[in-house]
Design a protein around this motif. Structure first.
Motif, short mmCIF file in Angstrom:
data_model
loop_
_atom_site.label_atom_id
_atom_site.label_comp_id
_atom_site.label_asym_id
_atom_site.label_seq_id
_atom_site.Cartn_x
_atom_site.Cartn_y
_atom_site.Cartn_z
N ASN A 82 47.89 45.54 36.63
CA ASN A 82 47.47 46.09 35.19
C ASN A 82 48.80 45.78 34.34
O ASN A 82 48.77 46.05 33.16
CB ASN A 82 47.47 47.49 35.20
CG ASN A 82 46.07 47.86 35.39
OD1 ASN A 82 45.17 47.58 35.71
ND2 ASN A 82 45.85 49.12 35.02
N TRP B 37 36.48 45.13 35.32
CA TRP B 37 37.59 46.17 35.25
C TRP B 37 37.14 46.68 36.61
O TRP B 37 35.91 46.69 36.83
CB TRP B 37 37.44 47.10 34.16
CG TRP B 37 38.11 46.53 32.95
CD1 TRP B 37 37.76 46.01 31.83
CD2 TRP B 37 39.61 46.70 32.44
NE1 TRP B 37 38.68 45.64 30.96
CE2 TRP B 37 39.90 46.14 31.33
CE3 TRP B 37 40.80 47.15 33.27
CZ2 TRP B 37 41.02 45.69 30.72
CZ3 TRP B 37 41.96 47.01 32.43
CH2 TRP B 37 42.04 46.31 31.27
N TRP C 96 38.50 40.45 36.41
CA TRP C 96 39.03 39.85 35.32
C TRP C 96 39.80 38.82 35.90
O TRP C 96 40.10 37.58 35.63
CB TRP C 96 39.58 40.66 34.54
CG TRP C 96 40.52 39.87 33.34
CD1 TRP C 96 41.64 39.94 33.39
CD2 TRP C 96 40.06 39.25 32.28
NE1 TRP C 96 42.30 39.30 32.09
CE2 TRP C 96 41.19 38.84 31.46
CE3 TRP C 96 38.88 38.87 31.53
CZ2 TRP C 96 41.13 38.03 30.47
CZ3 TRP C 96 38.81 38.18 30.50
CH2 TRP C 96 39.96 37.63 30.11
N ASN D 282 41.52 52.79 34.65
CA ASN D 282 41.14 51.46 34.67
C ASN D 282 42.23 50.56 35.39
O ASN D 282 43.42 50.64 35.20
CB ASN D 282 41.34 51.17 33.12
CG ASN D 282 40.23 51.85 32.30
OD1 ASN D 282 38.93 51.07 32.32
ND2 ASN D 282 40.26 52.88 31.67
N MET E 231 42.65 46.28 36.27
CA MET E 231 42.09 45.00 35.99
C MET E 231 41.69 44.46 37.15
O MET E 231 42.22 44.01 38.36
CB MET E 231 43.51 44.19 35.37
CG MET E 231 42.94 43.23 34.28
SD MET E 231 44.14 42.41 33.54
CE MET E 231 45.35 43.77 32.77
#
Length: 457
Positions: free
Chosen positions: A332, A257, A298, A293, A295
């Motif tokens: 996200n 993240w 990942w 947060n 992404m």
């Protein structure tokens, strides 16, 4: 020589890193590394906790093999996931992973009991479908919670396995969405209204405090005894310890993240902060990590896996740089949380089944950098701070292309490093336990003196 051992566990791997001070600098040595990952078990995404515990013990044993015995050990992991124990202190399995889809509709269900606005005011935690509050509500509905006597976040559970002592650490607990942002303790009113029994939650212990010594069984296995401490056990909280952050700067802890934000002495729970989905997670010395947060790696990790790892990350970076073409995605989007195939998910998002792989990768790069810019802009507006510098720490700080795009899109001075921020922060918290004169400000000066932090040009 006094050694300390940081056990830093992420979603894809774990590392044991020894640290010691020498001439005012912190020196690191990686002594063990192991693979970690989510597995599917009867249609549920879970963590193999037996594997993780076994690898944690193996890595500690390695210190004995090389003749460098740590005085203290501390563990950090990702947030939100937990293990429940029954009255006999036995695990109630499975340990479900946050990427499992069981919580998909739960936020709406809970908001019929407690509004999203009230939850945010009380906890300061951003709404994410996988938050612990939603996972525990699933356990309540399934009956799993009925048998539970103890609730342990993942690093708390690993500490229990090493010492036999049950404690809850503050920074990781704040990721649950169940800790009151003002009282800094479990919000019992939320628990009561959701019908989650509050007896399973223990007092919250701060970083730089002691859990206990290794149990006789574990001490015999590893060949020595030592103290187990609480680091800031949420990995981002440890990373922020090692980030040379100031009032006019933001930090991006770049790993699986991307956690982007700043550090405050008080929480921000305004409607604007809620609408922008910023979170107020607990940090060392009761500081607040005001961040969101995104992404991060990942996306790259899954693309590489889908390509059967035929390219290294550097080769993927060069493919993207050379393509010069990109689309834009919402990094996200729910479709990217746990897709069967990330490349297909990105192509579907753009509605182009034939998008070349180099464009897929370049799309991730530009979309991430644009999301960082948006977060910086929102941060400035909500907090009233003027941001001049963005510090990128963690493994993702080695990605020179993403660093340059971040500087390009944000228009800010971007500094990269240290790479091992989480382990460094973990180790510094252990040294702060031992040396009460080492303040957080002094610890951050040690970071600047010890590790390469360079401006992105």
């Amino acid at each position: 020589m006094t050694y300390h051992l940081a056990i830093d566990i992420g979603a894809s791997s774990g590392r044991h890193i020894l640290g010691h001070m020498e001439n005012g600098k912190l020196c690191l040595e990686e002594v063990y590394r192991f693979e970690n990952g989510i597995k599917e078990e009867t249609g549920v995404l879970t963590w193999d906790i037996d594997h993780i515990v076994g690898e944690v013990i193996k890595g500690i044993s390695k210190c004995k093999e090389i003749g460098k015995i740590p005085e203290t050990v501390a563990i950090d992991t990702w947030g939100v996931d937990y293990v429940l124990l029954d009255e006999n202190k036995k695990e109630i399995l499975p340990a479900v992973a946050y990427r499992d889809s069981r919580t998909k509709d739960v936020p709406d269900e809970i908001e019929r009991i407690i509004s999203g606005e009230e939850l945010y005011k009380r906890t300061g935690i951003q709404k994410q479908n996988f938050n612990t509050i939603y996972q525990l509500y699933c356990d309540k509905k399934s009956g799993k919670l009925d048998r539970a006597k103890y609730f342990l976040m993942m690093p708390d559970y690993l500490g229990f396995c090493l010492t036999g002592i049950i404690q809850n650490e503050y920074t990781n607990a704040t990721t649950t969405g169940l800790v009151n942002v003002n009282t800094k303790s479990w919000d019992t009113e939320i628990l009561d209204r959701l019908g989650i029994k509050k007896e399973i939650f223990g007092d919250l212990h701060l970083p730089c405090s002691e859990v206990g010594k290794l149990s006789p069984k574990i001490a015999e296995k590893v060949g020595f005894d030592c103290k187990v401490l609480h680091a800031p056990s949420h990995d981002t909280a440890s990373a922020f310890v090692a980030c040379p952050i100031k009032d006019d700067s933001m930090c991006i802890s770049s790993g699986t993240w991307s956690l982007i934000g700043t550090e405050n002495l008080s929480p921000i729970t305004s409607k604007e902060a809620q609408d922008a989905n910023f979170t107020n997670e607990g940090g060392i010395e009761y500081r607040y990590r005001f961040l969101k947060n995104i992404m991060g790696m990942w996306l790259f990790q899954n693309v590489r896996k889908n390509l059967d790892k035929k390219f290294t990350y550097d080769e993927m970076m060069h493919l993207a740089m050379e393509s010069g073409v990109f689309e834009e995605i919402d990094t996200n989007a729910q479709d990217f949380v746990a897709p069967e195939n990330m490349i297909t998910a990105i192509r579907n998002s753009i509605k182009n089944d034939n998008l070349p792989i180099e464009v897929v990768i370049n799309t991730i790069y530009h979309s991430l950098a644009k999301s960082y810019k948006k977060a910086v802009d929102e941060m400035e507006k909500i907090s009233g701070k003027k941001i001049n510098t963005v510090n990128i720490v963690g493994g993702g700080s080695k990605d020179t292309y993403l660093n340059k795009l971040t500087a390009q899109y944000t228009g800010k001075c971007v500094m990269a490093g240290p790479v091992e921020a989480t382990a460094i922060g973990n180790l510094l918290s252990q040294i702060m336990y031992r040396d009460k004169t080492l303040t957080l400000e002094k610890a951050r000066e040690v970071v600047k003196k010890s590790f390469n932090i360079s401006e992105v040009m």
